[in-house]
Design a protein around this motif. Structure first.
Motif, PDB file in Angstrom:
ATOM      1  N   GLY A 129      53.227  31.318  48.007  1.00 43.62           N
ATOM      2  CA  GLY A 129      51.575  31.576  48.275  1.00 43.62           C
ATOM      3  C   GLY A 129      51.280  32.904  48.583  1.00 43.62           C
ATOM      4  O   GLY A 129      50.236  33.497  48.023  1.00 43.62           O
ATOM      5  N   ARG A 130      52.229  33.626  48.952  1.00 39.36           N
ATOM      6  CA  ARG A 130      52.019  35.282  49.128  1.00 39.36           C
ATOM      7  C   ARG A 130      51.706  35.987  47.594  1.00 39.36           C
ATOM      8  O   ARG A 130      51.127  36.803  47.522  1.00 39.36           O
ATOM      9  N   HIS A 131      52.970  35.206  46.917  1.00 37.02           N
ATOM     10  CA  HIS A 131      53.022  35.765  45.487  1.00 37.02           C
ATOM     11  C   HIS A 131      51.717  35.738  44.626  1.00 37.02           C
ATOM     12  O   HIS A 131      51.047  36.469  44.196  1.00 37.02           O
ATOM     13  N   ALA A 132      51.243  34.202  44.775  1.00 36.01           N
ATOM     14  CA  ALA A 132      49.763  33.902  44.147  1.00 36.01           C
ATOM     15  C   ALA A 132      48.703  34.969  44.817  1.00 36.01           C
ATOM     16  O   ALA A 132      47.839  35.099  43.897  1.00 36.01           O
ATOM     17  N   SER A 133      48.896  34.983  45.954  1.00 42.22           N
ATOM     18  CA  SER A 133      47.573  35.700  46.778  1.00 42.22           C
ATOM     19  C   SER A 133      47.733  37.185  46.254  1.00 42.22           C
ATOM     20  O   SER A 133      46.410  37.634  46.178  1.00 42.22           O
ATOM     21  N   GLN A 134      48.759  37.460  46.013  1.00 43.67           N
ATOM     22  CA  GLN A 134      48.901  39.168  45.453  1.00 43.67           C
ATOM     23  C   GLN A 134      48.207  39.146  44.166  1.00 43.67           C
ATOM     24  O   GLN A 134      47.707  40.037  43.642  1.00 43.67           O
ATOM     25  N   LEU A 135      48.420  38.168  43.262  1.00 43.89           N
ATOM     26  CA  LEU A 135      48.108  38.178  41.836  1.00 43.89           C
ATOM     27  C   LEU A 135      46.911  37.990  42.058  1.00 43.89           C
ATOM     28  O   LEU A 135      45.886  38.595  41.359  1.00 43.89           O
ATOM     29  N   THR A 136      46.096  37.191  42.815  1.00 46.18           N
ATOM     30  CA  THR A 136      44.601  36.914  43.261  1.00 46.18           C
ATOM     31  C   THR A 136      44.095  38.619  43.451  1.00 46.18           C
ATOM     32  O   THR A 136      42.877  39.111  42.911  1.00 46.18           O
ATOM     33  N   ILE A 137      44.703  39.184  44.492  1.00 42.15           N
ATOM     34  CA  ILE A 137      44.331  40.394  44.710  1.00 42.15           C
ATOM     35  C   ILE A 137      44.136  41.653  43.549  1.00 42.15           C
ATOM     36  O   ILE A 137      43.245  42.305  43.226  1.00 42.15           O
ATOM     37  N   ASP A 138      45.420  41.550  42.658  1.00 40.02           N
ATOM     38  CA  ASP A 138      45.661  42.537  41.807  1.00 40.02           C
ATOM     39  C   ASP A 138      44.502  42.124  40.547  1.00 40.02           C
ATOM     40  O   ASP A 138      44.085  43.174  39.804  1.00 40.02           O
ATOM     41  N   LEU A 139      44.178  40.841  40.398  1.00 43.59           N
ATOM     42  CA  LEU A 139      43.561  40.538  39.228  1.00 43.59           C
ATOM     43  C   LEU A 139      42.128  40.351  39.569  1.00 43.59           C
ATOM     44  O   LEU A 139      41.245  40.241  38.708  1.00 43.59           O
ATOM     45  N   GLY A 140      41.637  40.331  40.722  1.00 47.59           N
ATOM     46  CA  GLY A 140      40.081  40.322  41.093  1.00 47.59           C
ATOM     47  C   GLY A 140      39.307  41.153  40.550  1.00 47.59           C
ATOM     48  O   GLY A 140      38.550  41.014  40.003  1.00 47.59           O
ATOM     49  N   GLU A 141      39.629  42.410  40.817  1.00 53.97           N
ATOM     50  CA  GLU A 141      38.791  43.515  40.286  1.00 53.97           C
ATOM     51  C   GLU A 141      38.633  43.496  38.487  1.00 53.97           C
ATOM     52  O   GLU A 141      37.596  43.819  38.038  1.00 53.97           O
ATOM     53  N   LYS A 142      39.853  43.151  38.056  1.00 52.54           N
ATOM     54  CA  LYS A 142      39.862  43.288  36.597  1.00 52.54           C
ATOM     55  C   LYS A 142      38.915  41.983  36.205  1.00 52.54           C
ATOM     56  O   LYS A 142      38.346  42.270  35.091  1.00 52.54           O
ATOM     57  N   SER A 143      38.862  40.806  36.811  1.00 49.18           N
ATOM     58  CA  SER A 143      38.274  39.810  36.648  1.00 49.18           C
ATOM     59  C   SER A 143      36.643  40.061  36.711  1.00 49.18           C
ATOM     60  O   SER A 143      35.992  39.837  35.549  1.00 49.18           O
ATOM     61  N   LEU A 144      36.220  40.873  37.462  1.00 46.78           N
ATOM     62  CA  LEU A 144      34.825  41.284  37.672  1.00 46.78           C
ATOM     63  C   LEU A 144      34.603  42.288  36.683  1.00 46.78           C
ATOM     64  O   LEU A 144      33.421  42.409  36.047  1.00 46.78           O
ATOM     65  N   ALA A 145      35.567  43.154  36.286  1.00 44.41           N
ATOM     66  CA  ALA A 145      35.402  44.076  35.182  1.00 44.41           C
ATOM     67  C   ALA A 145      35.032  43.253  33.875  1.00 44.41           C
ATOM     68  O   ALA A 145      34.204  43.541  33.006  1.00 44.41           O
ATOM     69  N   ASP A 146      36.013  42.227  33.454  1.00 48.78           N
ATOM     70  CA  ASP A 146      35.732  41.335  32.372  1.00 48.78           C
ATOM     71  C   ASP A 146      34.458  40.857  32.542  1.00 48.78           C
ATOM     72  O   ASP A 146      33.690  40.664  31.374  1.00 48.78           O
ATOM     73  N   VAL A 147      33.901  40.210  33.571  1.00 46.18           N
ATOM     74  CA  VAL A 147      32.582  39.735  33.670  1.00 46.18           C
ATOM     75  C   VAL A 147      31.412  40.540  33.538  1.00 46.18           C
ATOM     76  O   VAL A 147      30.597  40.216  32.674  1.00 46.18           O
TER      77      VAL A 147
END
Length: 325
Positions: free
Chosen positions: A266-284
């Protein structure tokens, strides 16, 4: 002659017992998600699968099903409660119909950081509610620290205040805390399955949605909306749950292994969420969607009455106590 016959019979019995009794009892956990395989939750589940199977020497096998292969989240929960060997990653608010206090995990503007949510999800107070869940619903909560990110508003028009959402039909999760939060923010809450959101926006059956950054890109919602307003009104902290009937087939030793790995991944997936979140918004944004910050004060004021409306003020006080604030 009699001795020979007895020996043959004994050997046959031993062989029969040997074939009937394997070295260990293998248990399979079937876990589904509505999200894509490349979503942080999907990646976390695949890592969880590999580590559980290795740590239990294959005594617990995990099968992962992405993209709503086992149905929508509510359907998977219903299957698990009916005794089917099904589990899922779900927003905790869906479980509040069995244990009302669990709704606090999806309350608006409650957690400021993932670390706060992770701490509360492992608190004695919260885990007691998790124990009640098995008794009340036939579901076992393995971990409640799978963070999917902040929920933002996805619309066809610019949004700067709650008044801008007046009359807007917004897809949300069909649990009271979500419905009342979206209503308090000014929109008209419209619960539909996640897998239907893209087509509903495309056809105009709904005017808006709310989702976390990685889900916006995972479902390609940037193709059917024009604006993302960064409200972060709910931090989507989700739980990995499985059917109690399947869980009870697992030895106590392996149950501890599975629970510990559920928290760790859960912590691993959550860190991925945090790491990828800003990139996702940039892609959007790169896809032509306007991504905007907004003054959160009017939205926080608008939803402040939701806690009292749903009788969650005591639970909010417990959260604040655990977090020392």
């Amino acid at each position: 002659m009699k001795t020979t016959v007895k020996m043959i019979g004994l050997c046959a019995a031993v062989l029969t017992l040997g074939m009937a009794a394997p070295a260990f009892a293998e248990t399979t956990l079937r876990i589904g998600t509505v999200l894509a395989p490349n979503d942080p939750m999907g990646q976390g589940l695949e890592k969880f699968k590999a580590e559980v199977e290795e740590a239990t020497n294959g005594e617990v096998v995990v099968q992962v099903f992405h993209n709503s292969q086992l149905g929508d989240t509510t359907e998977m929960i219903d299957q698990a409660r009916a005794g089917a060997n099904v589990g899922t990653v779900t927003d905790v608010a869906r479980l509040s119909s069995f244990v009302p206090s669990l709704a606090i995990m999806s309350a608006p503007f409650l957690f400021d950081t993932y670390e706060q949510a992770d701490k509360f999800a492992l608190s004695e107070e919260y885990l007691e509610w998790g124990d009640q869940l098995k008794e009340e619903s036939g579901l076992v909560m393995l971990a409640s620290n799978w963070y999917q990110g902040p929920r933002h508003v996805l619309t066809q028009k610019p949004i700067s205040t709650p008044a801008d959402l007046n009359g807007v039909r917004m897809r949300t999760i069909g649990a009271p805390i979500w419905i009342e939060t979206i209503r308090a923010m000014g929109a008209e809450p419209t619960p539909i399955a996640w897998g239907e959101v893209y087509s509903a926006l495309q056809m105009g059956n709904i005017d808006a949605a709310e989702a976390q950054p990685t889900a916006i890109t995972g479902a390609k919602l940037f193709e059917v909306i024009k604006h993302v307003t960064k409200t972060g009104h709910i931090q989507l902290v989700t739980a990995l749950v499985v059917s109690a009937s399947a869980w009870d087939e697992i030895s106590e030793e392996n149950q501890k292994i599975v629970r510990d790995l559920a928290v760790e991944n859960g912590r691993h997936a959550s860190q991925l969420t945090i790491d990828l979140g800003e990139k996702s918004l940039a892609d959007v944004e790169a896809a032509g969607v306007t991504v905007s910050d907004v003054d959160l004060a009017p939205f926080k004021e608008a939803v402040s009455g939701v806690y009292g409306l749903l009788d969650l003020e005591e639970e909010a006080a417990i959260v604040n106590k655990v977090l020392g604030r």
